[in-house]
Design a protein around this motif. Structure first.
Motif, PDB file in Angstrom:
ATOM      1  N   TYR A 166      -6.936   1.052  -7.702  1.00 64.75           N
ATOM      2  CA  TYR A 166      -7.282   0.130  -6.620  1.00 64.75           C
ATOM      3  C   TYR A 166      -7.272  -1.312  -7.130  1.00 64.75           C
ATOM      4  N   CYS A 220      -6.914   4.289   8.646  1.00 68.46           N
ATOM      5  CA  CYS A 220      -7.659   3.030   8.711  1.00 68.46           C
ATOM      6  C   CYS A 220      -7.762   2.606  10.176  1.00 68.46           C
ATOM      7  N   ASP A 240       0.825  -1.225   0.000  1.00 67.53           N
ATOM      8  CA  ASP A 240       0.000   0.000   0.000  1.00 67.53           C
ATOM      9  C   ASP A 240       0.852   1.264   0.000  1.00 67.53           C
ATOM     10  N   GLU A 250      -1.132   7.563  -3.263  1.00 64.22           N
ATOM     11  CA  GLU A 250      -2.449   8.043  -2.836  1.00 64.22           C
ATOM     12  C   GLU A 250      -3.004   7.215  -1.676  1.00 64.22           C
ATOM     13  N   MET A 251      -2.514   5.989  -1.491  1.00 71.56           N
ATOM     14  CA  MET A 251      -2.941   5.169  -0.346  1.00 71.56           C
ATOM     15  C   MET A 251      -2.064   5.445   0.870  1.00 71.56           C
ATOM     16  N   TYR A 285      -3.847  -2.499  -7.246  1.00 69.69           N
ATOM     17  CA  TYR A 285      -3.389  -2.839  -5.899  1.00 69.69           C
ATOM     18  C   TYR A 285      -3.864  -4.242  -5.518  1.00 69.69           C
ATOM     19  N   VAL A 313      -8.954   3.774   2.929  1.00 80.07           N
ATOM     20  CA  VAL A 313      -8.644   3.609   1.510  1.00 80.07           C
ATOM     21  C   VAL A 313      -9.922   3.286   0.730  1.00 80.07           C
ATOM     22  N   ARG A 314     -10.732   2.334   1.288  1.00 83.54           N
ATOM     23  CA  ARG A 314     -11.962   1.987   0.571  1.00 83.54           C
ATOM     24  C   ARG A 314     -12.994   3.103   0.628  1.00 83.54           C
ATOM     25  N   LYS A 367      -3.475   5.610   4.818  1.00 81.64           N
ATOM     26  CA  LYS A 367      -3.531   4.369   5.600  1.00 81.64           C
ATOM     27  C   LYS A 367      -3.498   4.593   7.108  1.00 81.64           C
ATOM     28  N   HIS A 412      -6.835  -3.186   3.334  1.00 82.79           N
ATOM     29  CA  HIS A 412      -7.720  -2.366   2.499  1.00 82.79           C
ATOM     30  C   HIS A 412      -8.564  -3.221   1.552  1.00 82.79           C
ATOM     31  N   ILE A 471      -9.800   7.892  -4.854  1.00 85.35           N
ATOM     32  CA  ILE A 471      -8.805   6.938  -5.357  1.00 85.35           C
ATOM     33  C   ILE A 471      -9.423   6.300  -6.591  1.00 85.35           C
TER      34      ILE A 471
END
Ligand code: GDP
Ligand code: ZN
Length: 302
Positions: A286, A257, A244, A249-250, A289, A272-273, A254, A264, A281
């Motif tokens: 995603y 979270c 991640d 951008e993550m 990822y 993130v979600r 993070k 994620h 995002i």
């Protein structure tokens, strides 16, 4: 003592570009070999002396600022150093011919990030479709923080700015084959005849040498890394741990979270979600990822 940078090496003969002057061929002194377990790589900075017999010897390998190393996918452990002291990874894609495969771009960027290297994106062959299309397909990468260069090796569009970014730096240029990596280099530096990305299968026929890594000095300062290993970057493994953090951008999210080790994927209160749902995002990023994470976990099971 003279300072230099390693350009190429075969069979214990290292080609070293001296700071002031020519390239020389040098041997690694025995005591240097045993002093560390680091293998010399192109891009390494070394201190040299000239022996009485006029041969050159490497007395010291200076500490590396960075390394570009290849993680083997599958069961193979460990990493192989492709080049030392790389300043930036330049990922070249084409707007057409071949059709851009954005998931592949994400993989290249993750490899740069996992080596803690700065990356920039080149979208070449803009003459085949236009600036607007290039921006609509790749503009998101600029928002994430990757400098974007829209170029045409054919018309010369965007080359001057690119030249400035290569000047004085050591760059690893990569990207799928056929996107115009060699054409760009040759348009920028006519006469240098760089064949970045060429898969020269015939070169070794009938010989027992391996085509190794090269560092090409650029006429206005700086170097370009060219190695067969770099051409296969699409096959390099990526780490599952910290994947991640290889998505800028993550990385920024993070901390928010609920779980520190959030993957994620399905955990509750995942920032993130949430960002994905808001559209902050991109869904293609995603998906990359997810795909890279499952691939990495799969290969680490062995
Ligand atoms: P590499 O495999 O990435 O090194 O790609 P090459 O430099 O060998 O280029 C592949 C093909 O794309 C060649 O036929 C080039 O002439 C062509 N090409 C390279 N750059 C451009 C460009 O900016 N525009 C167009 N239309 N064709 C290009
Ligand atoms: Zn999360």
């Amino acid at each position: 003592m003279t300072k230099g940078v390693v350009l190429h090496g075969t069979g214990g003969a290292w080609h070293v570009q001296c700071e002031h002057g020519d390239a020389v061929v040098a041997a690694l002194r025995g005591k240097v070999k045993h002093a560390s377990d680091v293998k010399l790589a192109v891009g390494d900075q070394v201190m040299l002396t000239q022996d009485a017999g006029s041969g050159w010897a490497i007395d010291e390998v200076l500490e590396r600022k960075s390394v570009l190393s290849r993680r083997e996918p599958g069961r193979a452990r460990g990493e192989r150093t492709i080049a030392a002291n790389v300043d930036q990874v330049i990922v070249v894609f084409a707007l057409r011919e071949p059709e851009p495969h954005v998931a592949m771009l994400d993989r290249f960027l993750v490899i740069a990030e996992s080596n803690a290297l700065t990356a920039r994106v080149i979208v070449n062959k803009v003459d085949l479709a236009g600036d607007e299309e290039a921006r609509s397909l790749f503009g998101a990468y600029e928002s994430i923080g990757y400098p974007l260069h829209i170029t045409s090796a054919r018309t010369g569009h965007g080359l001057e700015i690119l030249r400035q970014q290569l000047q004085g730096r050591t760059s690893a240029i990569t990207g799928p084959s056929g996107v115009g990596k060699s054409s760009l280099m040759n348009a920028l530096y006519p006469g240098l005849s760089l064949r970045v990305g060429e898969i020269s299968a015939s070169v070794n026929k009938g010989r027992h040498t391996t085509v190794g890594a090269f560092l090409h000095p650029l006429p206005d300062g700086g170097f370009v890394v060219d190695t067969p290993g770099l051409r296969e970057i699409g096959l390099w493994g990526v780490p599952s741990r910290g994947l991640d953090e290889c998505f800028p951008e993550m990385r920024a999210l993070k901390e928010e979270c609920r779980f520190a080790d959030c993957s994620h994927l399905a955990e509750p209160d995942c920032a993130v979600r949430e960002a994905l749902q808001r559209g902050a995002i991109s869904s293609t990023r995603y998906e990359s990822y997810q795909k890279l994470l499952s691939e990495a976990l799969e290969s680490e099971r062995f």
